[in-house]
Design a protein around this motif. Structure first.
Motif, PDB file in Angstrom:
ATOM      1  N   ASP A 197      99.168 -41.552  43.865  1.00 14.06           N
ATOM      2  CA  ASP A 197      97.885 -41.057  44.376  1.00 14.06           C
ATOM      3  C   ASP A 197      97.940 -39.529  44.495  1.00 14.06           C
ATOM      4  N   HIS A 201      95.790 -36.704  42.524  1.00  8.37           N
ATOM      5  CA  HIS A 201      94.993 -35.630  43.151  1.00  8.37           C
ATOM      6  C   HIS A 201      95.305 -34.285  42.485  1.00  8.37           C
ATOM      7  N   HIS A 266      89.511 -41.163  39.863  1.00  4.69           N
ATOM      8  CA  HIS A 266      89.395 -41.766  41.194  1.00  4.69           C
ATOM      9  C   HIS A 266      88.163 -42.671  41.271  1.00  4.69           C
ATOM     10  N   HIS A 280      95.297 -48.307  45.823  1.00  3.81           N
ATOM     11  CA  HIS A 280      94.574 -47.120  45.346  1.00  3.81           C
ATOM     12  C   HIS A 280      95.384 -46.264  44.352  1.00  3.81           C
ATOM     13  N   ASN A 284      94.850 -45.680  40.048  1.00  3.09           N
ATOM     14  CA  ASN A 284      94.765 -44.420  39.301  1.00  3.09           C
ATOM     15  C   ASN A 284      95.862 -44.359  38.230  1.00  3.09           C
TER      16      ASN A 284
HETATM   17 FE   LIG Z   1      93.336 -40.687  46.271  1.00  2.00          FE
END
Ligand SMILES: [Fe+2]
Length: 372
Positions: A197, A201, A266, A280, A284
């Motif tokens: 994650d 980002h 996302h 999550h 991704n």
């Molecule tokens: Fe995230």
């Protein structure tokens, strides 16, 4: 007019303390914000990490009162943040302390707004709040969300059938304590999910149409620290230094997306989480290889530099890494992919994508990305 750098804004109002024992060493900072704290957690990790006990001891020793809202579910919905907000208001809380992964931290932000604004939680998405939210203190026990340094709160919207974010300059935490020791008790799957994650980002922030020179530098720095931990992620046995690097990588990536937002990756991942129960970060990670291929025509040089910085020898190498980390594939039917695409395109973040998707493009990424 001469111009070599694009104009940029950088707003990061969170006072950050990072390092072993940083909460205990700076307890007076926590106590500046009030004498009645609502602690918002998701249950086990806050306790197992030691963070919850530390916060309670610090509050008790200073004579401050607290209540605990410990029923934040994974990917919290509007009902539970509504209950947390009501609890804060009826307790007369003067601050909210969020402890845990992204879910409790995001729920803490919603509770801080709802405590001072008695509105239906759906109205959080209007993003204009009459009264200032309560001060938010964020203590992450995972290394990935970056929520401790962002304004975003991502909640599950059953009415739309996906996750969506709200947040403005008033929903940044005032304080964040990042102690790598609090992340030591994360199980290997959570460590992998959250690390990817954070990497996502950094990557999306670097590729975002809203990227600027300062967010770029922070994104690349985040990727350098991710690179140092790749082997430990694959072996599933990160040591303290790896944990420290992962948490720092996540912190840097959080400061990036606070400026740049995320992108269609996302936006797509949220649908996999909502409909397929995929964590999550893993969501991704499963889609990232195909997502980068899709954007190569518009952002090939930036993708190449980002991957090199993160220690990858191109897009295929990144794909192999993600398949090693997340060997279980998921089945998506073509009609599901078409529905997921529609949901992804509803997200504001999709507009930050370097190559703007036409209808069918994201559905193709869903199908190819998850079936390899
Ligand atoms: Fe995230």
């Amino acid at each position: 007019m001469m111009k070599t750098m694009n104009e940029f804004k950088f707003h990061m109002p969170v006072k950050v303390f990072f390092g072993a024992d940083c909460l205990n060493n700076n307890a007076s900072e926590l106590l500046k914000y009030g004498k009645r704290a609502l602690i918002v957690t998701g249950g086990h990790s806050a306790h197992r990490s030691g963070a919850l006990d530390d916060v309670i001891r610090i509050l008790n020793e200073s004579g401050a009162d607290h209540e605990i809202f410990s029923s934040v579910e994974n990917n919290p919905g509007l009902d539970s943040v509504g209950r947390a907000g009501e609890m804060a208001a009826s307790f007369g809380a003067d601050m909210i302390v969020g402890i845990g992964g992204g879910s409790p931290l995001d729920a803490a932000k919603a509770a801080a707004v709802l405590a001072t604004n008695p509105i239906d939680p759906i109205r959080l998405y209007e993003n204009v709040f009459q009264n200032k939210p309560l001060p938010i203190v964020a203590i992450p026990t995972t290394a990935g969300t970056g929520s401790e340094v962002t304004q975003y709160s991502i909640l599950t919207r059953k009415d739309v059938g996906t996750k969506m974010s709200f947040g403005n300059e008033s929903t940044f935490p005032v304080l964040a304590f990042l102690d790598p020791n609090y992340t030591m008790s994360m199980p290997p799957d959570v460590t992998a999910n959250t690390a990817v994650d954070a990497f996502s980002h950094a990557m999306e922030g670097y590729l975002s149409k809203r990227a600027g020179p300062m967010s770029d530098d922070l994104a690349l720095a985040s990727m350098r620290y991710f690179a140092m931990c790749r082997e430990a992620l694959l072996s599933g046995d990160p040591n303290y230094t790896d944990r420290e690097n992962l948490l720092y990588s996540s912190l840097l990536a959080g400061t990036v997306i606070a400026q740049t937002g995320t992108t269609a990756l996302h936006a797509m991942g949220y649908a996999l989480t909502y409909y397929k129960g995929v964590a999550h970060g893993r969501a991704n990670g499963l889609l990232m290889e195909e997502y980068l291929r899709f954007n190569e025509s518009e952002a090939g040089d930036r993708i190449a530099l980002a991957l090199k910085t993160a220690g990858f020898d191109g897009i295929a190498d990144l794909g192999n890494f993600m398949r090693s980390l997340f060997p279980d594939r998921i089945e998506i039917l073509p009609e599901e992919a078409a529905d997921f695409e529609k949901l992804a395109l509803l997200q504001r973040s999709a507009k930050n994508t370097p190559r703007l998707p036409n209808l069918g493009d994201l559905a193709a990424i869903f199908l190819t990305g998850t079936h390899k």
